[in-house]
Design a protein around this motif. Structure first.
Motif, PDB file in Angstrom:
ATOM      1  N   GLU A   3      54.182   2.437 -33.972  1.00 53.51           N
ATOM      2  CA  GLU A   3      53.753   1.893 -32.672  1.00 53.51           C
ATOM      3  C   GLU A   3      53.601   3.009 -31.637  1.00 53.51           C
ATOM      4  OE1 GLU A   3      56.281  -0.444 -29.670  1.00 53.51           O
ATOM      5  OE2 GLU A   3      55.166  -2.001 -30.760  1.00 53.51           O
ATOM      6  N   GLU A   4      54.564   3.935 -31.583  1.00 48.77           N
ATOM      7  CA  GLU A   4      54.462   5.072 -30.658  1.00 48.77           C
ATOM      8  C   GLU A   4      53.238   5.920 -30.987  1.00 48.77           C
ATOM      9  OE1 GLU A   4      59.199   5.840 -29.722  1.00 48.77           O
ATOM     10  OE2 GLU A   4      58.286   6.760 -31.501  1.00 48.77           O
ATOM     11  N   TRP A   5      52.988   6.120 -32.265  1.00 48.28           N
ATOM     12  CA  TRP A   5      51.840   6.911 -32.707  1.00 48.28           C
ATOM     13  C   TRP A   5      50.536   6.259 -32.250  1.00 48.28           C
ATOM     14  CZ3 TRP A   5      50.535  11.536 -33.867  1.00 48.28           C
ATOM     15  CH2 TRP A   5      49.413  11.831 -34.647  1.00 48.28           C
ATOM     16  N   SER A   6      50.448   4.957 -32.417  1.00 52.87           N
ATOM     17  CA  SER A   6      49.260   4.231 -31.996  1.00 52.87           C
ATOM     18  C   SER A   6      49.027   4.381 -30.490  1.00 52.87           C
ATOM     19  CB  SER A   6      49.395   2.749 -32.366  1.00 52.87           C
ATOM     20  OG  SER A   6      48.241   2.044 -31.996  1.00 52.87           O
ATOM     21  N   ASP A   7      50.077   4.208 -29.712  1.00 54.25           N
ATOM     22  CA  ASP A   7      49.964   4.375 -28.250  1.00 54.25           C
ATOM     23  C   ASP A   7      49.564   5.803 -27.894  1.00 54.25           C
ATOM     24  OD1 ASP A   7      50.724   1.731 -27.932  1.00 54.25           O
ATOM     25  OD2 ASP A   7      52.800   2.214 -27.375  1.00 54.25           O
ATOM     26  N   TYR A   8      50.174   6.763 -28.551  1.00 54.15           N
ATOM     27  CA  TYR A   8      49.863   8.176 -28.320  1.00 54.15           C
ATOM     28  C   TYR A   8      48.382   8.454 -28.594  1.00 54.15           C
ATOM     29  CZ  TYR A   8      49.352  13.084 -29.474  1.00 54.15           C
ATOM     30  OH  TYR A   8      48.898  14.370 -29.549  1.00 54.15           O
ATOM     31  N   LEU A   9      47.889   7.971 -29.741  1.00 54.97           N
ATOM     32  CA  LEU A   9      46.490   8.205 -30.101  1.00 54.97           C
ATOM     33  C   LEU A   9      45.543   7.617 -29.061  1.00 54.97           C
ATOM     34  CD1 LEU A   9      46.640   7.446 -33.933  1.00 54.97           C
ATOM     35  CD2 LEU A   9      46.453   9.700 -32.851  1.00 54.97           C
TER      36      LEU A   9
ATOM     37  N   TYR B  54      46.132   7.054 -25.920  1.00 54.48           N
ATOM     38  CA  TYR B  54      46.244   7.814 -24.675  1.00 54.48           C
ATOM     39  C   TYR B  54      45.504   9.150 -24.776  1.00 54.48           C
ATOM     40  CZ  TYR B  54      48.451   9.665 -20.454  1.00 54.48           C
ATOM     41  OH  TYR B  54      48.689  10.190 -19.212  1.00 54.48           O
ATOM     42  N   ARG B  55      45.705   9.857 -25.875  1.00 50.18           N
ATOM     43  CA  ARG B  55      45.032  11.148 -26.034  1.00 50.18           C
ATOM     44  C   ARG B  55      43.519  10.989 -26.157  1.00 50.18           C
ATOM     45  NH1 ARG B  55      48.719  13.211 -23.710  1.00 50.18           N
ATOM     46  NH2 ARG B  55      50.135  14.734 -24.614  1.00 50.18           N
ATOM     47  N   LYS B  56      43.080   9.896 -26.737  1.00 51.10           N
ATOM     48  CA  LYS B  56      41.639   9.652 -26.840  1.00 51.10           C
ATOM     49  C   LYS B  56      41.026   9.488 -25.453  1.00 51.10           C
ATOM     50  CE  LYS B  56      38.154   9.290 -29.479  1.00 51.10           C
ATOM     51  NZ  LYS B  56      37.774  10.449 -30.269  1.00 51.10           N
ATOM     52  N   VAL B  57      41.688   8.717 -24.602  1.00 51.96           N
ATOM     53  CA  VAL B  57      41.226   8.522 -23.224  1.00 51.96           C
ATOM     54  C   VAL B  57      41.177   9.867 -22.488  1.00 51.96           C
ATOM     55  CG1 VAL B  57      41.872   7.522 -20.984  1.00 51.96           C
ATOM     56  CG2 VAL B  57      41.959   6.118 -23.046  1.00 51.96           C
ATOM     57  N   GLN B  58      42.113  10.752 -22.798  1.00 55.37           N
ATOM     58  CA  GLN B  58      42.164  12.059 -22.146  1.00 55.37           C
ATOM     59  C   GLN B  58      41.120  13.036 -22.688  1.00 55.37           C
ATOM     60  OE1 GLN B  58      46.366  12.789 -22.914  1.00 55.37           O
ATOM     61  NE2 GLN B  58      46.774  12.608 -20.715  1.00 55.37           N
ATOM     62  N   GLY B  59      40.431  12.679 -23.762  1.00 59.17           N
ATOM     63  CA  GLY B  59      39.354  13.515 -24.278  1.00 59.17           C
ATOM     64  C   GLY B  59      39.721  14.464 -25.402  1.00 59.17           C
ATOM     65  N   PHE B  60      40.939  14.411 -25.891  1.00 56.02           N
ATOM     66  CA  PHE B  60      41.309  15.278 -27.020  1.00 56.02           C
ATOM     67  C   PHE B  60      40.526  14.862 -28.260  1.00 56.02           C
ATOM     68  CE2 PHE B  60      44.861  15.801 -24.172  1.00 56.02           C
ATOM     69  CZ  PHE B  60      45.173  17.140 -24.291  1.00 56.02           C
ATOM     70  N   ASN B  61      40.228  15.843 -29.137  1.00 53.19           N
ATOM     71  CA  ASN B  61      39.497  15.528 -30.357  1.00 53.19           C
ATOM     72  C   ASN B  61      40.143  16.091 -31.622  1.00 53.19           C
ATOM     73  OD1 ASN B  61      38.816  18.224 -30.031  1.00 53.19           O
ATOM     74  ND2 ASN B  61      36.696  17.815 -29.468  1.00 53.19           N
ATOM     75  N   VAL B  62      41.167  16.917 -31.465  1.00 53.03           N
ATOM     76  CA  VAL B  62      41.888  17.492 -32.599  1.00 53.03           C
ATOM     77  C   VAL B  62      43.382  17.322 -32.346  1.00 53.03           C
ATOM     78  CG1 VAL B  62      42.353  19.618 -33.922  1.00 53.03           C
ATOM     79  CG2 VAL B  62      40.070  19.213 -32.988  1.00 53.03           C
ATOM     80  N   LEU B  63      44.135  17.045 -33.413  1.00 54.91           N
ATOM     81  CA  LEU B  63      45.589  16.939 -33.320  1.00 54.91           C
ATOM     82  C   LEU B  63      46.200  17.930 -34.305  1.00 54.91           C
ATOM     83  CD1 LEU B  63      45.880  13.055 -33.338  1.00 54.91           C
ATOM     84  CD2 LEU B  63      45.881  14.582 -31.353  1.00 54.91           C
ATOM     85  N   GLN B  64      46.996  18.845 -33.781  1.00 60.49           N
ATOM     86  CA  GLN B  64      47.667  19.836 -34.617  1.00 60.49           C
ATOM     87  C   GLN B  64      49.061  19.303 -34.941  1.00 60.49           C
ATOM     88  OE1 GLN B  64      45.279  23.647 -32.850  1.00 60.49           O
ATOM     89  NE2 GLN B  64      47.402  23.495 -32.323  1.00 60.49           N
TER      90      GLN B  64
ATOM     91  N   LYS C 286      45.292   8.625 -41.213  1.00 58.75           N
ATOM     92  CA  LYS C 286      44.181   7.668 -41.262  1.00 58.75           C
ATOM     93  C   LYS C 286      43.966   7.012 -39.896  1.00 58.75           C
ATOM     94  CE  LYS C 286      42.411   3.700 -43.708  1.00 58.75           C
ATOM     95  NZ  LYS C 286      42.744   2.430 -44.295  1.00 58.75           N
ATOM     96  N   MET C 287      45.048   6.652 -39.236  1.00 58.75           N
ATOM     97  CA  MET C 287      44.941   6.051 -37.897  1.00 58.75           C
ATOM     98  C   MET C 287      44.240   7.010 -36.936  1.00 58.75           C
ATOM     99  SD  MET C 287      48.754   4.360 -37.580  1.00 58.75           S
ATOM    100  CE  MET C 287      48.566   3.849 -35.853  1.00 58.75           C
ATOM    101  N   ALA C 288      44.595   8.283 -37.022  1.00 58.98           N
ATOM    102  CA  ALA C 288      43.987   9.281 -36.138  1.00 58.98           C
ATOM    103  C   ALA C 288      42.500   9.452 -36.439  1.00 58.98           C
ATOM    104  CB  ALA C 288      44.726  10.613 -36.273  1.00 58.98           C
ATOM    105  N   VAL C 289      42.161   9.545 -37.703  1.00 57.34           N
ATOM    106  CA  VAL C 289      40.763   9.731 -38.101  1.00 57.34           C
ATOM    107  C   VAL C 289      39.929   8.519 -37.678  1.00 57.34           C
ATOM    108  CG1 VAL C 289      39.226   9.935 -40.106  1.00 57.34           C
ATOM    109  CG2 VAL C 289      41.291  11.351 -39.960  1.00 57.34           C
ATOM    110  N   GLU C 290      40.492   7.326 -37.829  1.00 55.92           N
ATOM    111  CA  GLU C 290      39.769   6.112 -37.427  1.00 55.92           C
ATOM    112  C   GLU C 290      39.461   6.101 -35.936  1.00 55.92           C
ATOM    113  OE1 GLU C 290      42.396   3.065 -38.881  1.00 55.92           O
ATOM    114  OE2 GLU C 290      41.459   3.060 -40.871  1.00 55.92           O
ATOM    115  N   ARG C 291      40.242   6.811 -35.141  1.00 60.08           N
ATOM    116  CA  ARG C 291      39.996   6.897 -33.699  1.00 60.08           C
ATOM    117  C   ARG C 291      39.129   8.103 -33.331  1.00 60.08           C
ATOM    118  NH1 ARG C 291      44.920   4.229 -34.156  1.00 60.08           N
ATOM    119  NH2 ARG C 291      45.473   2.773 -32.491  1.00 60.08           N
ATOM    120  N   GLY C 292      38.682   8.844 -34.343  1.00 57.56           N
ATOM    121  CA  GLY C 292      37.770   9.951 -34.104  1.00 57.56           C
ATOM    122  C   GLY C 292      38.417  11.325 -33.991  1.00 57.56           C
ATOM    123  N   PHE C 293      39.707  11.423 -34.253  1.00 58.19           N
ATOM    124  CA  PHE C 293      40.384  12.717 -34.192  1.00 58.19           C
ATOM    125  C   PHE C 293      40.198  13.486 -35.495  1.00 58.19           C
ATOM    126  CE2 PHE C 293      42.900  10.204 -31.170  1.00 58.19           C
ATOM    127  CZ  PHE C 293      42.911  11.056 -30.085  1.00 58.19           C
ATOM    128  N   ILE C 294      40.246  14.799 -35.374  1.00 51.31           N
ATOM    129  CA  ILE C 294      40.296  15.673 -36.532  1.00 51.31           C
ATOM    130  C   ILE C 294      41.739  16.169 -36.637  1.00 51.31           C
ATOM    131  CG2 ILE C 294      39.545  17.868 -37.517  1.00 51.31           C
ATOM    132  CD1 ILE C 294      36.854  17.360 -36.168  1.00 51.31           C
TER     133      ILE C 294
END
Length: 139
Positions: free
Chosen positions: A36-42, A44-54, A99-107
């Protein structure tokens, strides 16, 4: 979603178009975040414009404590890792999170092995006596 080196050899490209690598370092997500925290984090970061997660695949030496008790390897009686026994549930869960991150467009940019696990590196002091044997690194 694969990144490539652009023709100019000075930048990234994605599907032939320039790609600006705007990453957030969420090193200990797999050990410290609930789904659940991961989903919320993703979100939030998507709204902020991030596109990669290290992200570190293994717990980083300076990770904050978490109540989740998620470990990538079985634990020995002395609380050291048994690097020859993977915790498959840990890696399955990490796969779900990726998979959750990729589905939201993150690399996802995954760090497979941080230097605190490796003998004779500047960070070995943080792993104490629990170093990964060299014959376990490739696996």
């Amino acid at each position: 979603m694969r990144l490539n080196i652009a023709e100019n050899q000075r930048s990234f490209a994605k599907e032939g178009k320039p790609f600006f690598y705007l990453a957030d370092t969420v090193w200990s997500a797999f050990t410290n975040a609930t789904i659940e925290e991961w989903s919320d984090y993703l979100d939030y970061r998507k709204v902020q414009g991030f596109n990669v997660l290290q992200i570190n695949m293994l717990r980083q030496w300076d990770a904050s404590e978490a109540d989740l008790n998620l470990q990538p390897f079985a634990l020995l009686e002395n609380e050291n890792f048994d690097y020859r026994t993977l915790n498959e549930a840990y890696f399955d869960r990490a796969g779900v999170m990726i998979k959750m991150a990729v589905e939201r467009g993150f690399i996802p940019a995954l760090v497979l092995l941080w230097c605190n696990y490796v003998p004779d590196t500047w960070a070995e002091m943080f792993q104490k006596d629990n170093k990964m044997p060299l014959d376990c690194v490739e696996h």
